[in-house]
Design a protein around this motif. Structure first.
Motif, mmCIF file in Angstrom:
data_model
loop_
_atom_site.group_PDB
_atom_site.id
_atom_site.type_symbol
_atom_site.label_atom_id
_atom_site.label_comp_id
_atom_site.label_asym_id
_atom_site.label_seq_id
_atom_site.Cartn_x
_atom_site.Cartn_y
_atom_site.Cartn_z
ATOM 1 N N TRP A 1 5.140 1.890 -6.997
ATOM 2 C CA TRP A 1 3.739 2.222 -6.733
ATOM 3 C C TRP A 1 3.354 3.515 -7.434
ATOM 4 O O TRP A 1 2.190 3.771 -7.683
ATOM 5 C CB TRP A 1 3.497 2.372 -5.228
ATOM 6 C CG TRP A 1 4.214 3.542 -4.614
ATOM 7 C CD1 TRP A 1 5.449 3.532 -4.024
ATOM 8 C CD2 TRP A 1 3.760 4.895 -4.523
ATOM 9 N NE1 TRP A 1 5.785 4.780 -3.581
ATOM 10 C CE2 TRP A 1 4.777 5.638 -3.864
ATOM 11 C CE3 TRP A 1 2.602 5.558 -4.919
ATOM 12 C CZ2 TRP A 1 4.645 6.992 -3.615
ATOM 13 C CZ3 TRP A 1 2.477 6.913 -4.659
ATOM 14 C CH2 TRP A 1 3.498 7.618 -4.009
ATOM 15 N N ASN B 1 -3.981 -2.791 -9.814
ATOM 16 C CA ASN B 1 -4.367 -2.181 -8.537
ATOM 17 C C ASN B 1 -5.833 -2.436 -8.201
ATOM 18 O O ASN B 1 -6.193 -2.539 -7.031
ATOM 19 C CB ASN B 1 -4.081 -0.687 -8.569
ATOM 20 C CG ASN B 1 -2.592 -0.377 -8.523
ATOM 21 O OD1 ASN B 1 -1.789 -1.208 -8.090
ATOM 22 N ND2 ASN B 1 -2.217 0.800 -8.994
ATOM 23 N N ALA C 1 -3.362 -0.715 1.492
ATOM 24 C CA ALA C 1 -3.757 -0.068 0.237
ATOM 25 C C ALA C 1 -2.714 -0.415 -0.811
ATOM 26 O O ALA C 1 -1.697 0.263 -0.943
ATOM 27 C CB ALA C 1 -3.857 1.430 0.442
ATOM 28 N N PHE C 2 -2.988 -1.467 -1.543
ATOM 29 C CA PHE C 2 -2.022 -2.050 -2.482
ATOM 30 C C PHE C 2 -1.417 -1.014 -3.415
ATOM 31 O O PHE C 2 -0.225 -1.030 -3.692
ATOM 32 C CB PHE C 2 -2.747 -3.139 -3.281
ATOM 33 C CG PHE C 2 -1.922 -3.781 -4.352
ATOM 34 C CD1 PHE C 2 -2.121 -3.467 -5.693
ATOM 35 C CD2 PHE C 2 -0.956 -4.720 -4.036
ATOM 36 C CE1 PHE C 2 -1.373 -4.066 -6.689
ATOM 37 C CE2 PHE C 2 -0.198 -5.333 -5.022
ATOM 38 C CZ PHE C 2 -0.419 -5.012 -6.353
ATOM 39 N N GLU C 3 -2.248 -0.092 -3.894
ATOM 40 C CA GLU C 3 -1.793 0.863 -4.904
ATOM 41 C C GLU C 3 -0.767 1.853 -4.360
ATOM 42 O O GLU C 3 -0.142 2.568 -5.130
ATOM 43 C CB GLU C 3 -2.994 1.619 -5.490
ATOM 44 C CG GLU C 3 -3.688 2.559 -4.515
ATOM 45 C CD GLU C 3 -4.715 1.866 -3.643
ATOM 46 O OE1 GLU C 3 -4.786 0.621 -3.678
ATOM 47 O OE2 GLU C 3 -5.445 2.582 -2.937
ATOM 48 N N SER D 1 -3.808 -8.237 0.710
ATOM 49 C CA SER D 1 -4.913 -7.695 1.503
ATOM 50 C C SER D 1 -4.352 -7.078 2.772
ATOM 51 O O SER D 1 -3.248 -7.401 3.208
ATOM 52 C CB SER D 1 -5.917 -8.796 1.846
ATOM 53 O OG SER D 1 -5.305 -9.822 2.610
ATOM 54 N N LYS E 1 -7.423 -5.091 -8.597
ATOM 55 C CA LYS E 1 -7.532 -6.441 -8.048
ATOM 56 C C LYS E 1 -6.538 -6.686 -6.917
ATOM 57 O O LYS E 1 -6.454 -7.814 -6.405
ATOM 58 C CB LYS E 1 -7.299 -7.478 -9.148
ATOM 59 C CG LYS E 1 -8.345 -7.458 -10.235
ATOM 60 C CD LYS E 1 -8.071 -8.542 -11.276
ATOM 61 C CE LYS E 1 -9.139 -8.547 -12.358
ATOM 62 N NZ LYS E 1 -8.886 -9.586 -13.381
ATOM 63 N N SER E 2 -5.757 -5.657 -6.568
ATOM 64 C CA SER E 2 -4.723 -5.795 -5.528
ATOM 65 C C SER E 2 -3.828 -6.995 -5.793
ATOM 66 O O SER E 2 -3.483 -7.765 -4.879
ATOM 67 C CB SER E 2 -5.368 -5.931 -4.139
ATOM 68 O OG SER E 2 -6.082 -4.773 -3.800
ATOM 69 N N THR E 3 -3.448 -7.133 -7.045
ATOM 70 C CA THR E 3 -2.710 -8.322 -7.471
ATOM 71 C C THR E 3 -1.436 -7.946 -8.211
ATOM 72 O O THR E 3 -1.436 -7.065 -9.061
ATOM 73 C CB THR E 3 -3.574 -9.219 -8.353
ATOM 74 O OG1 THR E 3 -4.758 -9.594 -7.636
ATOM 75 C CG2 THR E 3 -2.821 -10.486 -8.755
ATOM 76 N N ARG F 1 1.217 -5.134 -12.307
ATOM 77 C CA ARG F 1 0.290 -5.065 -11.189
ATOM 78 C C ARG F 1 -1.077 -4.609 -11.665
ATOM 79 O O ARG F 1 -1.178 -3.832 -12.623
ATOM 80 C CB ARG F 1 0.817 -4.114 -10.105
ATOM 81 C CG ARG F 1 0.956 -2.667 -10.535
ATOM 82 C CD ARG F 1 1.775 -1.868 -9.517
ATOM 83 N NE ARG F 1 1.133 -1.847 -8.212
ATOM 84 C CZ ARG F 1 1.759 -1.548 -7.081
ATOM 85 N NH1 ARG F 1 3.047 -1.262 -7.098
ATOM 86 N NH2 ARG F 1 1.096 -1.531 -5.947
#
Length: 123
Positions: free
Chosen positions: A52, A73, A27-29, A24, A75-77, A71
């Motif tokens: 990424w 994206n 921007a994870f992606e 969190s 779920k940002s996980t 990954r």
């Protein structure tokens, strides 16, 4: 930036575990991610990384063919599926976020880390 890990535990040799890392605050992606591990008395070492840009992956020779990094994206996980575990895989595992490169095994590129999770493999 926060990275919160889950998973891990104790497993017999040959078993499987899955680690998760929820990110969190960024921007994870847009960022490459990686897994590292640290055994007692040893330095933190690279395990796997994922780009990424195109979901390319990179593995250390010691885990290649047994571990899978992935990954989600939406779920940002970040995940690490570990199969065929060996006693030498025993360590504290850390996820990290790479804010600099497309993908790397260089620990200096990873700016933020999860809290770590213990993986213990018995023989």
């Amino acid at each position: 930036v926060q990275l919160v890990q889950s998973g891990g535990g104790v497993v017999q040799a040959g078993g499987s575990l899955r680690l998760s890392c929820v990110v969190s605050g960024r921007a994870f992606e847009r960022y490459a991610m990686g897994w590292f591990r640290q055994a007692p008395g040893k330095e933190r070492e690279f395990v796997a990384a994922i780009s990424w840009k195109d979901d390319n992956t990179l593995y250390s020779d010691t885990v290649k063919g047994r571990f899978t990094i992935s990954r989600d994206n939406a779920k940002s996980t970040l995940y690490l599926q570990m199969n065929g575990l060996k006693p030498d895989d025993t360590a504290v595992y850390y996820c990290g976020i790479d804010l600099v490169t497309i993908m790397t095994d260089d620990i200096s590129a990873y700016e933020y880390w999860g809290q770590g999770t213990q993986v213990s493999v018995s023989s």
